[in-house]
Write a protein that holds these residues in place. Sequence first.
Motif, PDB file in Angstrom:
ATOM      1  N   VAL A  59       0.827  -1.210   0.000  1.00  0.00           N
ATOM      2  CA  VAL A  59       0.000   0.000   0.000  1.00  0.00           C
ATOM      3  C   VAL A  59       0.860   1.258   0.000  1.00  0.00           C
ATOM      4  O   VAL A  59       0.452   2.310  -0.495  1.00  0.00           O
ATOM      5  N   VAL A  60       2.067   1.166   0.541  1.00  0.00           N
ATOM      6  CA  VAL A  60       2.970   2.314   0.582  1.00  0.00           C
ATOM      7  C   VAL A  60       3.265   2.828  -0.820  1.00  0.00           C
ATOM      8  O   VAL A  60       3.444   4.030  -1.035  1.00  0.00           O
ATOM      9  N   LEU A  61       3.287   1.939  -1.798  1.00  0.00           N
ATOM     10  CA  LEU A  61       3.680   2.312  -3.158  1.00  0.00           C
ATOM     11  C   LEU A  61       2.534   2.889  -3.970  1.00  0.00           C
ATOM     12  O   LEU A  61       2.715   3.191  -5.159  1.00  0.00           O
ATOM     13  N   HIS A  62       1.374   3.065  -3.368  1.00  0.00           N
ATOM     14  CA  HIS A  62       0.265   3.692  -4.090  1.00  0.00           C
ATOM     15  C   HIS A  62       0.602   5.130  -4.468  1.00  0.00           C
ATOM     16  O   HIS A  62       0.030   5.688  -5.395  1.00  0.00           O
ATOM     17  N   ALA A  80      13.856   0.686  -6.144  1.00  0.00           N
ATOM     18  CA  ALA A  80      13.559   1.817  -5.274  1.00  0.00           C
ATOM     19  C   ALA A  80      12.433   2.614  -5.903  1.00  0.00           C
ATOM     20  O   ALA A  80      12.287   2.647  -7.126  1.00  0.00           O
ATOM     21  N   ALA A  81      11.621   3.254  -5.073  1.00  0.00           N
ATOM     22  CA  ALA A  81      10.506   4.055  -5.575  1.00  0.00           C
ATOM     23  C   ALA A  81      10.354   5.305  -4.721  1.00  0.00           C
ATOM     24  O   ALA A  81      10.446   5.251  -3.489  1.00  0.00           O
ATOM     25  N   ASP A  82      10.126   6.417  -5.388  1.00  0.00           N
ATOM     26  CA  ASP A  82       9.949   7.698  -4.716  1.00  0.00           C
ATOM     27  C   ASP A  82       8.476   7.880  -4.344  1.00  0.00           C
ATOM     28  O   ASP A  82       7.608   7.851  -5.219  1.00  0.00           O
ATOM     29  N   HIS A 107       4.394   5.481   8.025  1.00  0.00           N
ATOM     30  CA  HIS A 107       3.265   5.318   7.106  1.00  0.00           C
ATOM     31  C   HIS A 107       2.200   4.461   7.787  1.00  0.00           C
ATOM     32  O   HIS A 107       2.517   3.430   8.402  1.00  0.00           O
ATOM     33  N   PRO A 108       0.927   4.852   7.685  1.00  0.00           N
ATOM     34  CA  PRO A 108      -0.131   4.090   8.370  1.00  0.00           C
ATOM     35  C   PRO A 108      -0.314   2.687   7.823  1.00  0.00           C
ATOM     36  O   PRO A 108      -0.923   1.843   8.494  1.00  0.00           O
ATOM     37  N   GLY A 109       0.202   2.410   6.638  1.00  0.00           N
ATOM     38  CA  GLY A 109       0.059   1.076   6.070  1.00  0.00           C
ATOM     39  C   GLY A 109       1.152   0.111   6.473  1.00  0.00           C
ATOM     40  O   GLY A 109       1.175  -1.022   5.987  1.00  0.00           O
TER      41      GLY A 109
END
Length: 316
Positions: A59-62, A80-82, A107-109
């Motif tokens: 979910v963080v990558l949404h 890696a993702a920004d 992060h809440p997820g």
Amino acid sequence: MRLAETVTFGGSGLNRAAELRGDAVAQADMLARGRVLPVWRGKPLMQADGLGWVGSDSVVLHHAGAPVFLGFDADQPCFAADISDWLPEAGAEAVQAGFMDTSVQRHPGLPDSFAFAELRAAMLRLTAREAELAATAKAVLQWHRSHGFCAVCGAASAPVMAGWQRSCPACGAQHFPRTDPVVIMLVTHGNRALLGRSPVWPEGMYSCLAGFVEPGETVEAAVRREVWEEAGIRLGAVRYLSSQPWPFPASLMLGCAAEAETEAITLDPAELEHALWVTREDMVSVMAGTHPQIKPARKGAIAHFLIQNWLADRLD
């Protein structure tokens, strides 16, 4: 220098697998079975025992931009993702201004054991492989955030080649991640080493002199110019020792040893607040943190590495 690559962020033998960057099918397969390091406004996701990897379906990558393929850790594909567009919930700690941001964001997820943290504060607890992956991720993602438009025609560019290139759809120009070369020098005169401090550094902190390499300049010439400009000291022999990727935001620190031919210090106040010669004996207490006036360069930085090895007679 035999110990050159033991510096923080030094080479861990990461297999970057550049031959796979243009293979869209392979990239999709690796992303599905690999792991991703989210980075929020320059802060990698951390856990108590190292980097905070997540799956590609997290979910963080949404909030994420296009992933960047970093390479393989053993057989594990790493990306890696920004996620800098994510906004922490109300009540989260604000990002602090100053020399180093010590705040963390959760992060809440994710479980509470995960947090986005300043890499300089966490780098010493990372393995050599984790440090190289984190430095690579932070530098490349920062390049994407600051180079979204074509430098030739000004049109919006798009990431290609698994994040290692940006392509302009308007004029066809191709752009590649940049690295800024910086010389940092351990200047000695007999039994003494030269230290200086910037006006914006924490009280008492000193380090080796450093500066950017200019176009058309050799590393040796940059060392001599910077020391002359900042401290008014003429140098003789200059030799390369070690390098360190320093992703703040995208420098390559080129560590050198230099022998001073003069010792009188004439400061450039725009560059240095103070500079002084420190004997080897006093430097021992500086590095131990017991000197009454001088605090050492940050552990993990190449300046600390160079001074430490000078004291141990390992600059060979």
